[in-house]
Design a protein around this motif. Structure first.
Motif, mmCIF file in Angstrom:
data_model
loop_
_atom_site.group_PDB
_atom_site.id
_atom_site.type_symbol
_atom_site.label_atom_id
_atom_site.label_comp_id
_atom_site.label_asym_id
_atom_site.label_seq_id
_atom_site.Cartn_x
_atom_site.Cartn_y
_atom_site.Cartn_z
ATOM 1 N N TRP A 162 0.849 -1.204 0.000
ATOM 2 C CA TRP A 162 0.000 0.000 0.000
ATOM 3 C C TRP A 162 0.880 1.249 0.000
ATOM 4 O O TRP A 162 1.726 1.413 0.864
ATOM 5 C CB TRP A 162 -0.911 0.003 1.220
ATOM 6 N N ARG A 182 -2.093 6.863 -2.221
ATOM 7 C CA ARG A 182 -3.463 6.425 -1.939
ATOM 8 C C ARG A 182 -4.011 6.924 -0.608
ATOM 9 O O ARG A 182 -5.189 6.725 -0.301
ATOM 10 C CB ARG A 182 -3.526 4.899 -1.989
ATOM 11 N N ALA A 219 -6.829 1.599 3.500
ATOM 12 C CA ALA A 219 -5.546 0.931 3.729
ATOM 13 C C ALA A 219 -5.722 -0.298 4.620
ATOM 14 O O ALA A 219 -6.653 -0.363 5.429
ATOM 15 C CB ALA A 219 -4.563 1.897 4.382
#
Length: 464
Positions: free
Chosen positions: A169, A174, A179
């Protein structure tokens, strides 16, 4: 040739106020041992003379400084005379105080190396010397920041992003929404500032599993919860009440083997590693992934001097570096990309001054001497009948006087007496006095005098 007058209509005079300030600072230092540790009532009342409203017209710098000294200096808490034991506050090493004056006049921004070659050099040397003194990996990276709270936050952000990165991740791209969830295992005796840092990093109380502790405030290795590759573990070097440290060597290897991250809050206790006599008390701490400490505590640097340290420099840069065309640099060490701040003063210069002045032996001696003072204080109080709640850990003394009510009364009496200053705390359901001995100026004579004052206050409270 023409000139531009300053706002007061006079030629700018930069040297006069600085010389006057140096004279007044010297007088303050020379008189501090003759004062009570906490300001007298008269000095506190005099603070009413400070103007409460902003003036319309300028005031000469000399008058501002006079007001600051004549009204402000008597109202300070004297933390550099060897008898301030409240909280875990260090004094200020004379070499560091002098360096702070000079570097303050330099007015250097350490964000990028080319902003100040000298500040960049001193920052790099102080960081490398600190790693060496603390026995941490020479390949790690240390970044100066404003205190242990920010150092903890910096390392927790690095840990969060690294754990998520290793689990596929990218936080930079992002964010945190969606997450993979992280788990946090923290000592049940975790310092409140670490909980604050977790919250700022987006990790709430429900994400934290408390690791049980023993009678000294150390995590019990045999009862430590299981960890995995999405676990952040928070341990302590120096419990804020007892001074004792977690058993790092018994916990860290298994966590790292499973892919977890271990961060150590070592605000003051990490400096035990600088002493051959005391480094066994933090055995194994060098195996962690990150560490936070405060140079303004045991090392006696001025305030605003925390240090965040990461084992893998790339993990710190991943979390802290940012892009801006005018801030790009190929330098391996650029503080703007190693911490939360962009513009920042040359904090490392003061740490460099202390380490250059004291050397390896001098720092070890400072640690040993303050630990010896704590043992001496505990002996004097215990011999007089005061209850020592836990064996002395490093420079912390935790005592109780008869019962909770008497303990609070003694603390209040000691603070009013002004011979020294100590604070109250709670320990396993009981009220206690915590005596933190962190000032390089403290002598054995100070310990004798302060123990006598504490006992005098105890006896007076008992007589009421």
């Amino acid at each position: 040739m023409s000139f531009t007058p300053d706002v007061a209509g006079h030629h700018s005079d930069t040297s006069g106020p600085i010389l006057d300030a140096a004279r007044r600072a010297t007088a303050y230092l020379e008189a501090r041992t003759q004062r009570g540790i906490f300001p007298a009532e008269e000095a506190l009342s005099d603070l009413a003379a400070f103007p409460r409203d902003l003036a319309d017209e300028p005031l000469p710098a000399s008058e501002v400084l006079t007001m600051l000294d004549e009204l402000g200096s008597p109202a300070t808490v004297v933390t550099t005379a060897g008898r301030y034991f409240g909280y875990v506050n260090g004094g200020t090493d004379p070499a560091a105080a002098a360096a702070a004056v000079l570097t303050g006049v330099w007015d250097q921004n350490i964000a990028l190396p080319d902003m100040s070659p000298i500040a960049g050099l001193l920052d790099d040397l102080a960081a490398r010397w600190t790693l060496d003194l603390l026995g941490l990996p020479c390949t790690a990276i240390a970044s100066f920041c404003s205190g242990a709270s920010i150092a903890n936050l910096t390392c927790i952000l690095a840990a969060r992003d690294a754990l998520l990165h290793h689990n596929g991740w990218n936080v930079d791209r992002r964010g945190l929404t969606g997450a993979p969830p992280l788990r946090v295992i923290a000592s049940a005796e975790m310092h409140a500032s670490v909980a604050k840092a977790l919250r700022a990093a987006g990790l709430g109380a429900d994400d934290v599993i408390a690791a049980p502790t023993d009678e000294l405030g150390r995590v019990r290795a045999e009862d430590f919860p299981d960890a995995d590759e999405r676990t952040l573990v928070l341990l302590q070097a120096g419990n804020v009440n007892t001074g004792h440290s977690d058993p790092f060597a018994d916990i860290i290897p298994a966590i790292r083997e499973r892919g977890g991250w271990v961060h150590v809050d070592g605000a003051f206790g990490l400096w035990a590693a600088a002493s051959p006599m005391h480094r066994h008390l933090v055995n194994g701490v060098e195996q962690a992934d990150s560490w936070a400490t405060d140079a303004h505590k045991w090392l006696n640097a001025p305030y605003d001097s925390g240090i965040a340290i990461c084992r893998v420099p790339g993990d710190l840069r991943r979390a802290m570096a940012f892009n801006a065309a005018y801030l790009s640099t190929d330098a391996e060490r650029a503080p703007a990309h190693l911490g939360l701040q962009m513009s920042q003063r040359a904090r490392g210069a003061e740490v460099w001054a202390i380490l250059a002045h004291r050397g390896r032996a001098g720092v070890a001696s400072l640690v040993d001497r303050l630990c010896a003072h704590a043992q001496h204080m505990a002996h004097l109080l215990q011999a007089a009948g005061v209850r020592l709640l836990v064996p002395v850990g490093l420079n912390q003394v935790l005592v109780q006087f008869d019962d909770d009510a008497t303990t609070d009364a003694v603390i209040a009496a000691v603070q009013q007496d002004r011979t020294c200053w100590a604070a109250g705390t709670s320990w396993h359901g009981s009220r206690a006095m915590r005596i933190s001995i962190c000032d390089t100026a403290t002598t054995s004579a100070d310990i004798d005098t302060c123990a006598e004052a504490i006992l005098r206050c105890w006896h007076a409270c008992r007589a009421l």
